[in-house]
Scaffold this motif. Structure first.
Motif, PDB file in Angstrom:
ATOM      1  N   LEU A  81      10.611  -2.407   6.974  1.00  0.00           N
ATOM      2  CA  LEU A  81      11.180  -2.786   8.313  1.00  0.00           C
ATOM      3  C   LEU A  81      10.807  -1.810   9.935  1.00  0.00           C
ATOM      4  O   LEU A  81      11.404  -1.853  10.631  1.00  0.00           O
ATOM      5  CB  LEU A  81      12.971  -2.339   7.700  1.00  0.00           C
ATOM      6  N   ARG A  82      10.768  -0.246   9.168  1.00  0.00           N
ATOM      7  CA  ARG A  82      10.162   0.137   9.753  1.00  0.00           C
ATOM      8  C   ARG A  82       8.959   0.395  10.710  1.00  0.00           C
ATOM      9  O   ARG A  82       8.456   0.294  12.105  1.00  0.00           O
ATOM     10  CB  ARG A  82       9.784   2.030   9.006  1.00  0.00           C
ATOM     11  N   GLU A  83       7.912  -0.631   9.928  1.00  0.00           N
ATOM     12  CA  GLU A  83       6.895  -0.748  10.228  1.00  0.00           C
ATOM     13  C   GLU A  83       7.328  -2.438  10.996  1.00  0.00           C
ATOM     14  O   GLU A  83       5.930  -2.185  12.334  1.00  0.00           O
ATOM     15  CB  GLU A  83       6.121  -1.173   8.861  1.00  0.00           C
ATOM     16  N   VAL A  84       7.979  -3.322  11.313  1.00  0.00           N
ATOM     17  CA  VAL A  84       8.277  -3.846  12.192  1.00  0.00           C
ATOM     18  C   VAL A  84       8.818  -3.627  13.003  1.00  0.00           C
ATOM     19  O   VAL A  84       8.536  -4.024  14.122  1.00  0.00           O
ATOM     20  CB  VAL A  84       9.579  -5.105  11.319  1.00  0.00           C
ATOM     21  N   VAL A  85       9.880  -2.432  13.059  1.00  0.00           N
ATOM     22  CA  VAL A  85      10.830  -1.802  14.580  1.00  0.00           C
ATOM     23  C   VAL A  85       9.305  -1.202  15.638  1.00  0.00           C
ATOM     24  O   VAL A  85       9.599  -1.324  16.531  1.00  0.00           O
ATOM     25  CB  VAL A  85      11.835  -1.292  13.738  1.00  0.00           C
ATOM     26  N   GLN A  86       8.424  -0.655  14.414  1.00  0.00           N
ATOM     27  CA  GLN A  86       7.735  -0.001  15.240  1.00  0.00           C
ATOM     28  C   GLN A  86       6.450  -0.534  15.795  1.00  0.00           C
ATOM     29  O   GLN A  86       6.092   0.544  17.142  1.00  0.00           O
ATOM     30  CB  GLN A  86       7.209   1.926  14.464  1.00  0.00           C
ATOM     31  N   THR A  87       6.056  -1.018  15.216  1.00  0.00           N
ATOM     32  CA  THR A  87       4.513  -2.409  15.817  1.00  0.00           C
ATOM     33  C   THR A  87       4.460  -3.649  15.978  1.00  0.00           C
ATOM     34  O   THR A  87       5.610  -3.669  16.645  1.00  0.00           O
ATOM     35  CB  THR A  87       3.773  -1.800  14.842  1.00  0.00           C
ATOM     36  N   ASP A  88       5.048  -4.316  14.242  1.00  0.00           N
ATOM     37  CA  ASP A  88       5.105  -5.410  15.032  1.00  0.00           C
ATOM     38  C   ASP A  88       5.345  -6.533  13.138  1.00  0.00           C
ATOM     39  O   ASP A  88       4.671  -5.545  12.282  1.00  0.00           O
ATOM     40  CB  ASP A  88       4.560  -6.397  15.194  1.00  0.00           C
ATOM     41  N   TYR A  89       5.807  -7.100  13.414  1.00  0.00           N
ATOM     42  CA  TYR A  89       5.815  -8.133  11.890  1.00  0.00           C
ATOM     43  C   TYR A  89       4.687  -7.910  11.403  1.00  0.00           C
ATOM     44  O   TYR A  89       4.380  -7.980  10.129  1.00  0.00           O
ATOM     45  CB  TYR A  89       7.439  -9.322  12.227  1.00  0.00           C
ATOM     46  N   ALA A  90       3.612  -8.480  12.040  1.00  0.00           N
ATOM     47  CA  ALA A  90       2.597  -8.992  11.284  1.00  0.00           C
ATOM     48  C   ALA A  90       1.894  -7.455  10.611  1.00  0.00           C
ATOM     49  O   ALA A  90       1.072  -7.841   9.804  1.00  0.00           O
ATOM     50  CB  ALA A  90       1.408  -9.297  12.473  1.00  0.00           C
ATOM     51  N   ALA A  91       1.634  -6.614  11.525  1.00  0.00           N
ATOM     52  CA  ALA A  91       1.588  -5.628  10.788  1.00  0.00           C
ATOM     53  C   ALA A  91       2.565  -5.373   9.357  1.00  0.00           C
ATOM     54  O   ALA A  91       1.239  -4.648   8.401  1.00  0.00           O
ATOM     55  CB  ALA A  91       1.957  -4.637  11.226  1.00  0.00           C
ATOM     56  N   ALA A  92       3.185  -5.270   9.780  1.00  0.00           N
ATOM     57  CA  ALA A  92       4.350  -5.422   7.715  1.00  0.00           C
ATOM     58  C   ALA A  92       3.761  -6.032   6.767  1.00  0.00           C
ATOM     59  O   ALA A  92       4.523  -5.674   5.949  1.00  0.00           O
ATOM     60  CB  ALA A  92       6.206  -5.297   8.691  1.00  0.00           C
ATOM     61  N   ARG A  93       3.402  -7.196   7.470  1.00  0.00           N
ATOM     62  CA  ARG A  93       3.357  -8.641   5.903  1.00  0.00           C
ATOM     63  C   ARG A  93       1.587  -8.157   6.147  1.00  0.00           C
ATOM     64  O   ARG A  93       0.858  -9.071   5.409  1.00  0.00           O
ATOM     65  CB  ARG A  93       3.288  -9.440   6.626  1.00  0.00           C
ATOM     66  N   SER A  94       0.768  -7.729   6.404  1.00  0.00           N
ATOM     67  CA  SER A  94      -0.332  -6.924   6.581  1.00  0.00           C
ATOM     68  C   SER A  94      -1.437  -6.539   5.544  1.00  0.00           C
ATOM     69  O   SER A  94      -0.612  -5.778   4.663  1.00  0.00           O
ATOM     70  CB  SER A  94      -1.253  -6.611   7.348  1.00  0.00           C
ATOM     71  N   LEU A  95      -2.661  -6.731   5.046  1.00  0.00           N
ATOM     72  CA  LEU A  95      -3.202  -6.686   3.424  1.00  0.00           C
ATOM     73  C   LEU A  95      -3.011  -4.530   3.594  1.00  0.00           C
ATOM     74  O   LEU A  95      -3.246  -3.811   3.239  1.00  0.00           O
ATOM     75  CB  LEU A  95      -4.446  -7.195   3.372  1.00  0.00           C
ATOM     76  N   GLY A  96      -3.756  -4.379   5.472  1.00  0.00           N
ATOM     77  CA  GLY A  96      -3.218  -2.875   5.792  1.00  0.00           C
ATOM     78  C   GLY A  96      -2.815  -2.358   4.689  1.00  0.00           C
ATOM     79  O   GLY A  96      -2.082  -1.591   4.531  1.00  0.00           O
ATOM     80  N   PHE A  97      -0.839  -2.965   5.193  1.00  0.00           N
ATOM     81  CA  PHE A  97      -0.052  -1.790   5.358  1.00  0.00           C
ATOM     82  C   PHE A  97       0.838  -2.229   3.525  1.00  0.00           C
ATOM     83  O   PHE A  97       0.753  -0.724   2.504  1.00  0.00           O
ATOM     84  CB  PHE A  97       1.309  -2.667   5.627  1.00  0.00           C
ATOM     85  N   TYR A  98       0.010  -3.550   3.107  1.00  0.00           N
ATOM     86  CA  TYR A  98      -0.216  -3.299   1.386  1.00  0.00           C
ATOM     87  C   TYR A  98      -0.939  -2.148   0.533  1.00  0.00           C
ATOM     88  O   TYR A  98      -0.616  -1.610  -0.612  1.00  0.00           O
ATOM     89  CB  TYR A  98       0.412  -4.133   0.386  1.00  0.00           C
ATOM     90  N   GLU A  99      -1.797  -1.877   1.253  1.00  0.00           N
ATOM     91  CA  GLU A  99      -2.692  -1.100   0.905  1.00  0.00           C
ATOM     92  C   GLU A  99      -2.693   0.654   0.652  1.00  0.00           C
ATOM     93  O   GLU A  99      -3.044   1.392   0.419  1.00  0.00           O
ATOM     94  CB  GLU A  99      -3.987  -1.021   0.972  1.00  0.00           C
ATOM     95  N   ARG A 100      -0.869   0.765   1.518  1.00  0.00           N
ATOM     96  CA  ARG A 100      -1.129   2.646   1.956  1.00  0.00           C
ATOM     97  C   ARG A 100      -0.772   2.901   0.599  1.00  0.00           C
ATOM     98  O   ARG A 100      -0.362   2.744  -0.221  1.00  0.00           O
ATOM     99  CB  ARG A 100       0.089   2.367   3.041  1.00  0.00           C
ATOM    100  N   PRO A 101      -1.043   4.178   0.613  1.00  0.00           N
ATOM    101  CA  PRO A 101      -1.346   4.743  -0.633  1.00  0.00           C
ATOM    102  C   PRO A 101       0.580   4.880  -1.249  1.00  0.00           C
ATOM    103  O   PRO A 101       0.946   4.346  -2.317  1.00  0.00           O
ATOM    104  CB  PRO A 101      -1.714   6.381  -0.657  1.00  0.00           C
ATOM    105  N   ASP A 102       1.482   4.967   0.074  1.00  0.00           N
ATOM    106  CA  ASP A 102       2.833   4.758  -0.102  1.00  0.00           C
ATOM    107  C   ASP A 102       3.603   3.864  -0.896  1.00  0.00           C
ATOM    108  O   ASP A 102       3.977   3.910  -1.956  1.00  0.00           O
ATOM    109  CB  ASP A 102       3.948   5.655   0.826  1.00  0.00           C
ATOM    110  N   VAL A 103       2.906   2.581  -0.832  1.00  0.00           N
ATOM    111  CA  VAL A 103       3.592   1.192  -0.936  1.00  0.00           C
ATOM    112  C   VAL A 103       3.143   0.650  -2.441  1.00  0.00           C
ATOM    113  O   VAL A 103       3.425   0.512  -2.716  1.00  0.00           O
ATOM    114  CB  VAL A 103       2.859   0.055   0.265  1.00  0.00           C
ATOM    115  N   LEU A 104       1.618   1.760  -2.718  1.00  0.00           N
ATOM    116  CA  LEU A 104       0.701   1.033  -3.901  1.00  0.00           C
ATOM    117  C   LEU A 104       1.495   2.122  -5.044  1.00  0.00           C
ATOM    118  O   LEU A 104       1.992   0.874  -5.701  1.00  0.00           O
ATOM    119  CB  LEU A 104      -0.878   1.602  -3.676  1.00  0.00           C
TER     120      LEU A 104
END
Length: 140
Positions: A81-104
């Motif tokens: 949600l923070r990523e959606v508000v700060q960047t956009d929806y596509a960034a929050a659903r991207s592979l790059g987001f899911y590969e972040r160390p905190d998300v992993l």
């Protein structure tokens, strides 16, 4: 709150939807269905129940759901949600987001809750399947 249009616009499709779905479906409707099934089965066959196994299944299912929702899927949803508000929806659903160390890490923290849910389901199956098979045998 989750169904308000402004909330739904930003969070739909994120892990907040996953958290809501698991908590409401299993936590409300699923546990009611399990409880009703146990109630009916215990009245059909009052003998032979292992109370400790039923209690362990209850606690494993409930604690597992709580751990999954509060240690993993809700925190990932908040980050999305923070990523959606700060960047956009596509960034929050991207592979790059899911590969972040905190998300992993948060996704790995889902394992204990999932394991407890599987354990609770297995304990419940060990306790109820023999009674259900006896019911089918007696009916024929």
């Amino acid at each position: 709150m989750i169904n308000l249009p402004v909330v739904n616009y930003y969070e739909h499709g994120t892990f907040l939807t996953v958290a809501h779905g698991h908590a409401s479906f299993l936590g409300a409707f699923g546990f009611v269905a399990i409880g009703l099934s146990l109630y009916a089965l215990r009245h059909a066959y009052p003998e032979g129940w292992t109370e400790g196994r039923v209690a362990a299944a209850f606690w494993a299912l409930n604690l597992g759901l709580a751990l999954m929702v509060f240690l993993s899927v809700t925190p990932v949803g908040v980050l999305q949600l923070r990523e959606v508000v700060q960047t956009d929806y596509a960034a929050a659903r991207s592979l790059g987001f899911y590969e972040r160390p905190d998300v992993l890490l948060l996704n790995k923290l889902r394992l204990p809750g999932d394991a407890l849910i599987i354990l609770g389901a297995a304990l419940l199956a060990l306790e109820t399947i023999p009674k259900l098979l006896r019911t089918l045998r007696d009916a024929s």
